[in-house]
Design a protein around this motif. Sequence first.
Motif, mmCIF file in Angstrom:
data_model
loop_
_atom_site.group_PDB
_atom_site.id
_atom_site.type_symbol
_atom_site.label_atom_id
_atom_site.label_comp_id
_atom_site.label_asym_id
_atom_site.label_seq_id
_atom_site.Cartn_x
_atom_site.Cartn_y
_atom_site.Cartn_z
ATOM 1 N N ASP A 72 0.698 -1.221 0.016
ATOM 2 C CA ASP A 72 -0.035 -0.041 0.011
ATOM 3 C C ASP A 72 0.735 1.333 -0.144
ATOM 4 O OD1 ASP A 72 -2.339 -1.370 0.159
ATOM 5 O OD2 ASP A 72 -2.502 -1.320 2.546
ATOM 6 N N PHE A 73 0.315 2.108 -0.708
ATOM 7 C CA PHE A 73 1.096 3.638 -0.779
ATOM 8 C C PHE A 73 0.134 4.671 -0.519
ATOM 9 C CE2 PHE A 73 3.245 0.482 -3.335
ATOM 10 C CZ PHE A 73 4.518 0.449 -2.946
ATOM 11 N N GLY A 74 0.557 5.753 -0.020
ATOM 12 C CA GLY A 74 -0.370 6.916 0.341
ATOM 13 C C GLY A 74 0.044 8.093 -0.341
ATOM 14 N N PRO A 75 -0.738 9.128 -0.219
ATOM 15 C CA PRO A 75 -0.212 10.459 -1.001
ATOM 16 C C PRO A 75 1.135 10.799 -0.891
ATOM 17 C CG PRO A 75 -2.767 10.833 0.186
ATOM 18 C CD PRO A 75 -1.798 9.415 0.729
ATOM 19 N N ASP A 76 1.652 11.488 -1.975
ATOM 20 C CA ASP A 76 2.925 11.762 -2.055
ATOM 21 C C ASP A 76 3.885 10.979 -2.059
ATOM 22 O OD1 ASP A 76 2.076 14.459 -2.232
ATOM 23 O OD2 ASP A 76 2.105 14.451 0.188
ATOM 24 N N GLU A 77 3.515 9.461 -2.120
ATOM 25 C CA GLU A 77 4.664 8.415 -2.407
ATOM 26 C C GLU A 77 4.746 7.898 -3.634
ATOM 27 O OE1 GLU A 77 4.829 5.643 1.421
ATOM 28 O OE2 GLU A 77 2.830 5.645 1.207
ATOM 29 N N LEU A 78 5.879 7.410 -4.035
ATOM 30 C CA LEU A 78 6.195 7.014 -5.403
ATOM 31 C C LEU A 78 6.592 5.361 -5.346
ATOM 32 C CD1 LEU A 78 7.910 10.157 -5.412
ATOM 33 C CD2 LEU A 78 7.021 9.678 -7.704
ATOM 34 N N ILE A 79 6.321 4.913 -6.508
ATOM 35 C CA ILE A 79 6.986 3.509 -6.486
ATOM 36 C C ILE A 79 7.243 3.216 -7.947
ATOM 37 C CG2 ILE A 79 4.465 2.604 -6.937
ATOM 38 C CD1 ILE A 79 5.188 -0.062 -5.970
ATOM 39 N N ARG A 80 8.397 2.580 -8.119
ATOM 40 C CA ARG A 80 8.851 2.208 -9.244
ATOM 41 C C ARG A 80 8.923 0.773 -9.592
ATOM 42 N NH1 ARG A 80 12.919 -1.208 -11.485
ATOM 43 N NH2 ARG A 80 13.500 -0.527 -13.472
ATOM 44 N N ILE A 81 8.059 0.397 -10.665
ATOM 45 C CA ILE A 81 8.076 -1.054 -10.932
ATOM 46 C C ILE A 81 8.876 -1.463 -12.415
ATOM 47 C CG2 ILE A 81 6.453 -2.804 -11.554
ATOM 48 C CD1 ILE A 81 4.583 -1.388 -9.543
ATOM 49 N N ALA A 82 9.805 -2.412 -12.409
ATOM 50 C CA ALA A 82 10.556 -3.082 -13.390
ATOM 51 C C ALA A 82 9.498 -3.448 -14.549
ATOM 52 C CB ALA A 82 11.464 -3.849 -13.273
ATOM 53 N N PRO A 83 9.815 -3.444 -15.782
ATOM 54 C CA PRO A 83 8.960 -3.721 -16.858
ATOM 55 C C PRO A 83 8.325 -5.029 -16.782
ATOM 56 C CG PRO A 83 11.206 -2.785 -17.832
ATOM 57 C CD PRO A 83 11.203 -2.946 -16.259
ATOM 58 N N GLU A 84 9.496 -5.985 -16.432
ATOM 59 C CA GLU A 84 8.711 -7.516 -16.508
ATOM 60 C C GLU A 84 8.070 -7.968 -15.385
ATOM 61 O OE1 GLU A 84 12.749 -7.222 -14.143
ATOM 62 O OE2 GLU A 84 12.135 -6.421 -16.243
ATOM 63 N N VAL A 85 7.652 -7.121 -14.254
ATOM 64 C CA VAL A 85 6.967 -7.405 -13.155
ATOM 65 C C VAL A 85 5.520 -7.185 -13.580
ATOM 66 C CG1 VAL A 85 6.528 -6.715 -10.721
ATOM 67 C CG2 VAL A 85 8.913 -6.671 -11.721
ATOM 68 N N ARG A 86 4.680 -8.431 -13.145
ATOM 69 C CA ARG A 86 3.404 -8.260 -13.269
ATOM 70 C C ARG A 86 2.813 -7.577 -12.074
ATOM 71 N NH1 ARG A 86 0.648 -13.792 -14.978
ATOM 72 N NH2 ARG A 86 2.158 -14.439 -13.432
ATOM 73 N N ARG A 87 1.699 -6.621 -12.447
ATOM 74 C CA ARG A 87 0.991 -5.936 -11.174
ATOM 75 C C ARG A 87 -0.376 -5.710 -11.462
ATOM 76 N NH1 ARG A 87 4.080 -1.887 -14.350
ATOM 77 N NH2 ARG A 87 5.603 -3.308 -14.620
ATOM 78 N N SER A 88 -1.027 -5.339 -10.620
ATOM 79 C CA SER A 88 -2.316 -4.863 -10.767
ATOM 80 C C SER A 88 -2.640 -3.646 -9.740
ATOM 81 C CB SER A 88 -3.332 -5.742 -10.572
ATOM 82 O OG SER A 88 -4.553 -5.269 -10.542
ATOM 83 N N LEU A 89 -3.140 -2.522 -10.089
ATOM 84 C CA LEU A 89 -3.411 -1.558 -9.222
ATOM 85 C C LEU A 89 -4.880 -1.205 -8.669
ATOM 86 C CD1 LEU A 89 -1.763 1.362 -11.455
ATOM 87 C CD2 LEU A 89 -0.769 -0.219 -9.719
#
Length: 143
Positions: A72-89
């Motif tokens: 989980d991430f809140g306001p003003d937080e950033l996350i970087r995800i590598a291309p090959e990583v499967r994800r869902s928001l």
Amino acid sequence: MAASFSTAKLAPTAPERFNRLRKPLGVTSFGINQLVLEPGQRMRIHEHERQEEVYLVLAGRLTVAFEDGEHDFGPDELIRIAPEVRRSLLNRGPERLSVLALGGYGEHEPRDARAYAAWDGEPQSVADVPLPDDLPASELRSA
């Protein structure tokens, strides 16, 4: 006045989950979208071949699901995800979620800017031009 610039506006609410910003801005070197998810909404599971993504939470609480769990991430937080990583928001929270999504591929070219000490000055390396003094109070605008 600048010879060429463009503008776009973030959507407080959106009829669709994507507010596409790249095309109206004329951006060609990276992707930029605003994602607006109401409580309980989610995006599809996806990955990229080459593009890494950075998500900036503007409002609400972002849950990013991976194959091995969630974060989980809140306001003003950033996350970087590598291309090959499967994800869902996902928006598991009680309020609307707004996220700025940036995506790009290729090497960043650092410090390709030129700086000027004055509007009529000569271009110099950014490192050679100090930050200017703050504006005097007389030049500030009222709300």
